[in-house]
Design a protein around this motif. Structure first.
Motif, mmCIF file in Angstrom:
data_model
loop_
_atom_site.group_PDB
_atom_site.id
_atom_site.type_symbol
_atom_site.label_atom_id
_atom_site.label_comp_id
_atom_site.label_asym_id
_atom_site.label_seq_id
_atom_site.Cartn_x
_atom_site.Cartn_y
_atom_site.Cartn_z
ATOM 1 N N VAL A 17 33.919 68.272 49.059
ATOM 2 C CA VAL A 17 35.065 69.079 48.646
ATOM 3 C C VAL A 17 35.875 69.416 49.889
ATOM 4 O O VAL A 17 35.318 69.735 50.945
ATOM 5 C CB VAL A 17 34.593 70.374 47.946
ATOM 6 C CG1 VAL A 17 35.777 71.291 47.667
ATOM 7 C CG2 VAL A 17 33.869 70.028 46.657
ATOM 8 N N SER A 18 37.179 69.344 49.778
ATOM 9 C CA SER A 18 38.030 69.713 50.909
ATOM 10 C C SER A 18 37.784 71.164 51.297
ATOM 11 O O SER A 18 37.844 72.072 50.446
ATOM 12 C CB SER A 18 39.504 69.521 50.537
ATOM 13 O OG SER A 18 40.335 70.195 51.451
ATOM 14 N N LEU A 19 37.503 71.377 52.582
ATOM 15 C CA LEU A 19 37.294 72.743 53.053
ATOM 16 C C LEU A 19 38.565 73.567 52.874
ATOM 17 O O LEU A 19 38.504 74.764 52.541
ATOM 18 C CB LEU A 19 36.854 72.723 54.517
ATOM 19 C CG LEU A 19 36.436 74.054 55.139
ATOM 20 C CD1 LEU A 19 35.350 74.741 54.323
ATOM 21 C CD2 LEU A 19 35.954 73.835 56.578
ATOM 22 N N VAL A 23 38.884 77.175 50.934
ATOM 23 C CA VAL A 23 39.500 78.350 51.548
ATOM 24 C C VAL A 23 40.652 78.869 50.692
ATOM 25 O O VAL A 23 40.866 80.084 50.585
ATOM 26 C CB VAL A 23 39.986 77.997 52.975
ATOM 27 C CG1 VAL A 23 40.896 79.074 53.531
ATOM 28 C CG2 VAL A 23 38.788 77.790 53.898
ATOM 29 N N ALA A 24 41.373 77.957 50.072
ATOM 30 C CA ALA A 24 42.528 78.362 49.268
ATOM 31 C C ALA A 24 42.146 79.104 47.994
ATOM 32 O O ALA A 24 42.995 79.754 47.374
ATOM 33 C CB ALA A 24 43.366 77.129 48.923
ATOM 34 N N GLN A 25 40.872 79.054 47.616
ATOM 35 C CA GLN A 25 40.453 79.738 46.387
ATOM 36 C C GLN A 25 40.666 81.243 46.475
ATOM 37 O O GLN A 25 41.066 81.885 45.503
ATOM 38 C CB GLN A 25 38.980 79.447 46.096
ATOM 39 C CG GLN A 25 38.692 78.044 45.649
ATOM 40 C CD GLN A 25 37.213 77.820 45.397
ATOM 41 O OE1 GLN A 25 36.416 78.774 45.325
ATOM 42 N NE2 GLN A 25 36.817 76.563 45.262
ATOM 43 N N ASP A 30 36.433 84.968 48.816
ATOM 44 C CA ASP A 30 36.751 85.677 50.058
ATOM 45 C C ASP A 30 35.846 86.893 50.231
ATOM 46 O O ASP A 30 35.288 87.136 51.306
ATOM 47 C CB ASP A 30 38.211 86.135 50.059
ATOM 48 C CG ASP A 30 39.172 85.038 50.496
ATOM 49 O OD1 ASP A 30 38.723 83.889 50.691
ATOM 50 O OD2 ASP A 30 40.372 85.321 50.631
ATOM 51 N N ALA A 31 35.711 87.665 49.171
ATOM 52 C CA ALA A 31 34.896 88.886 49.240
ATOM 53 C C ALA A 31 33.436 88.561 49.520
ATOM 54 O O ALA A 31 32.748 89.305 50.235
ATOM 55 C CB ALA A 31 35.025 89.669 47.939
ATOM 56 N N ARG A 48 31.527 75.814 54.438
ATOM 57 C CA ARG A 48 31.525 75.007 53.214
ATOM 58 C C ARG A 48 30.513 75.583 52.224
ATOM 59 O O ARG A 48 29.495 74.970 51.882
ATOM 60 C CB ARG A 48 31.200 73.552 53.561
ATOM 61 C CG ARG A 48 31.507 72.554 52.454
ATOM 62 C CD ARG A 48 31.237 71.143 52.918
ATOM 63 N NE ARG A 48 32.127 70.765 54.013
ATOM 64 C CZ ARG A 48 33.392 70.361 53.862
ATOM 65 N NH1 ARG A 48 33.912 70.279 52.649
ATOM 66 N NH2 ARG A 48 34.126 70.041 54.905
ATOM 67 N N LEU A 49 30.787 76.795 51.782
ATOM 68 C CA LEU A 49 29.905 77.531 50.874
ATOM 69 C C LEU A 49 30.742 78.179 49.780
ATOM 70 O O LEU A 49 31.929 78.485 49.988
ATOM 71 C CB LEU A 49 29.165 78.640 51.630
ATOM 72 C CG LEU A 49 27.882 78.274 52.376
ATOM 73 C CD1 LEU A 49 27.517 79.362 53.365
ATOM 74 C CD2 LEU A 49 26.744 78.040 51.393
ATOM 75 N N ASP A 50 30.113 78.428 48.637
ATOM 76 C CA ASP A 50 30.761 79.218 47.594
ATOM 77 C C ASP A 50 29.749 80.186 46.995
ATOM 78 O O ASP A 50 28.580 80.239 47.414
ATOM 79 C CB ASP A 50 31.406 78.320 46.533
ATOM 80 C CG ASP A 50 30.406 77.459 45.762
ATOM 81 O OD1 ASP A 50 29.180 77.647 45.938
ATOM 82 O OD2 ASP A 50 30.849 76.589 44.986
#
Length: 511
Positions: A17-19, A23-25, A30-31, A48-50
């Motif tokens: 997945v594009s980093l 980041v744009a999510q 972010d939190a 590269r984590l979610d």
């Protein structure tokens, strides 16, 4: 044992997945990847984590009984299973944590004794009526790197009338440099060795004593030595004054020892009040690590990131860029803390670790200097190496254009690693940078004893958490021993243990 294979599906899902897309999510991701505690913050949004991968790690920690293991560490239980010892670095900062309160009182008294010695040195001359003007710390490994890093970081808070030098290496030039320009009458040597058998330390101590003796005689030399050790009787047998020998417990590992009497030189030169502030900052991080939920816990998050990159994404090294000159020794300090703790190949039960498991190679240097050396490799080589950027938030409010430019460079490098650049001009692919390279930003509110203490404790606890995930013992270091044993064989004239090439080398080198 935590089954890291359970994370493989997340790695497969996220690896390509594009980093930039991740980041744009923004929003809840972010939190989930921003943390703050004890004057230190961690921004891991460019990893590269979610949330799903983080949640899987949290479930693994719970299955590995992480909370009970953390409690055992704090209470002074046997967590160093191969040596059957506790690991009491956190308890040194707060002896109330210990189940054995008699032992806790010993820890308190040890702090009181080094503090009193430092206060006495500041109040009155202690060397035959002469004030101490130079302290020379003789030690190696944790007895050198911890004090050296902290002094480099915090010397501006210390006494202006005393300087501190360090001797660790067997090269005679190391001691020569440390005593250059020193007055023997006003020089105090601190010998730091847990076992008081460390070859490098004892050889350098004998050489330092000989130097003093040549100027002041034996009595004068004896008066100018102090020591910190877990083997006080050996220090006394070495010839040191018992009143200047400060003990620390066997449960204090060398790379975790700066909080104990092993930090004696810092008490003397920074002053006991600064050391108390350093301990306060580390204690604040201890409390955060002990009480924050896994999803908000900064040391846990840092451990997850490093295990993720190493074990799941196969990135075997990590670069640490210290964008603050006084933190320039941090990569060296972390190198020992992490690589000696996590440089293992078997679990607690002696079973082989999986591929890419165990600690990363840790390396780095001072920003922005490193941008003009190895950052070329970080941006354009075929290897992908995550970077930790370490900076000071106080610089962002500075009126000095250099401070603002330093922070701008740190942020820009992080962005460049992630964004990359297409090679679309006449130079073609030579200017292409692939991007997609992960980084984290760790910020201290300011450079202070408290924040530096918290920064060190953050990394100590993240190492412990990694060890839980890998199911290895981070508190022994058997790999250090064999080379030392063989060196002693060479010096004793026993060459029977060596292969033909080594024996030939020994003949060439006059052994």
């Amino acid at each position: 044992m935590a089954d890291l294979s359970a994370l493989k599906s997340h790695a497969a899902r996220l690896e390509n997945v594009s980093l930039s897309e991740l980041v744009a999510q923004g929003g809840s991701r972010d939190a989930a990847l921003q943390f703050e505690a004890a004057g230190v913050s961690l921004d891991a949004r460019k990893q590269r984590l979610d949330e799903a991968a983080l949640g899987a790690f949290h479930a693994l920690l719970e299955a590995a009984d992480f909370e009970a293991k953390r409690e055992a560490l704090y209470k002074g239980a046997i967590v160093n299973t191969t040596e059957k010892r506790p690991a009491i670095h956190a308890a040194i900062r707060n002896p109330d944590l210990l189940t054995d309160q008699e032992f806790g009182e010993e820890v308190r008294m040890a702090r009181i004794s080094t503090r009193a010695f430092a206060a006495t040195m500041k109040q009155m001359p202690i060397l035959d009526g002469h004030p101490v003007k130079r302290v020379v710390n003789i030690g190696i490994g944790g007895s050198d790197l911890g004090p050296r890093f902290l002094y480099d970081a915090l010397h501006k808070f210390g006494r202006k009338d005393v300087e501190l030098k360090f001797v660790s290496n067997l090269d005679p030039a190391d001691l020569e440099d440390a005593i250059e320009g020193a007055d023997p009458l006003t020089t105090l040597f601190c010998v730091i060795s847990k076992s008081f058998t460390t070859q490098e330390t004892l050889m350098n101590a004998r050489a330092a004593h000989a130097w003093l003796t040549s100027h002041l005689g034996k009595a004068g030399a004896d008066a100018r030595f102090a020591a910190a050790t877990a083997a006080p009787q050996k220090a006394i047998a070495f010839g040191l004054d018992p009143s200047k020998v400060f003990a620390f417990a066997e449960g204090v590992g060398g790379r975790y020892s700066v909080w104990s009497a092993a930090g004696l030189c810092l008490d003397l030169v920074l002053g006991p009040d600064i050391m108390d502030r350093l301990l306060d900052g580390a204690r604040a991080m201890d409390e955060h690590f002990a009480s924050a939920p896994l999803a908000q816990n900064m040391p846990v998050a840092k451990a997850i990131i490093d295990v993720w990159n190493r074990a799941l994404l196969g990135q075997n090294s990590r670069c640490v860029g210290a964008y603050a000159s006084r933190l320039q020794m941090l990569p060296n300090y972390l190198q020992q803390l992490e690589m000696e703790s996590l440089g293992k190949s078997v679990t607690h039960a002696g079973q082989p670790l999986g591929e890419h498991q165990g600690g990363q190679i840790v390396w780095g240097g001072r920003g922005s200097d490193v941008q003009h050396s190895f950052f070329q490799w970080l941006h354009q080589s075929t290897d992908r190496v995550p970077v930790d950027f370490i900076g000071l938030r106080s610089m962002t409010f500075s009126d000095d254009e250099r401070a603002k430019a330093l922070i701008a460079n740190m942020v820009a490098q992080s962005a460049a690693l992630m964004q990359g650049r297409e090679g679309d001009d006449e130079q073609g692919q030579h200017r292409h940078m692939p991007g997609g390279r992960a980084s984290s930003i760790v910020m201290l509110d300011e450079l202070s004893p408290e924040t530096v203490g918290a920064l060190v404790a953050l990394h100590e606890h993240k190492v412990f958490t990694e060890a839980v995930l890998y199911d290895l013992n981070p508190f022994d270091q058997w790999g250090v021993e064999l080379g030392k044993e063989l060196a002693n064989s060479i010096l004793s004239g026993d060459q029977s243990r060596f292969d033909p090439v080594t024996q030939d080398l020994l003949r060439q080198f006059n052994f």
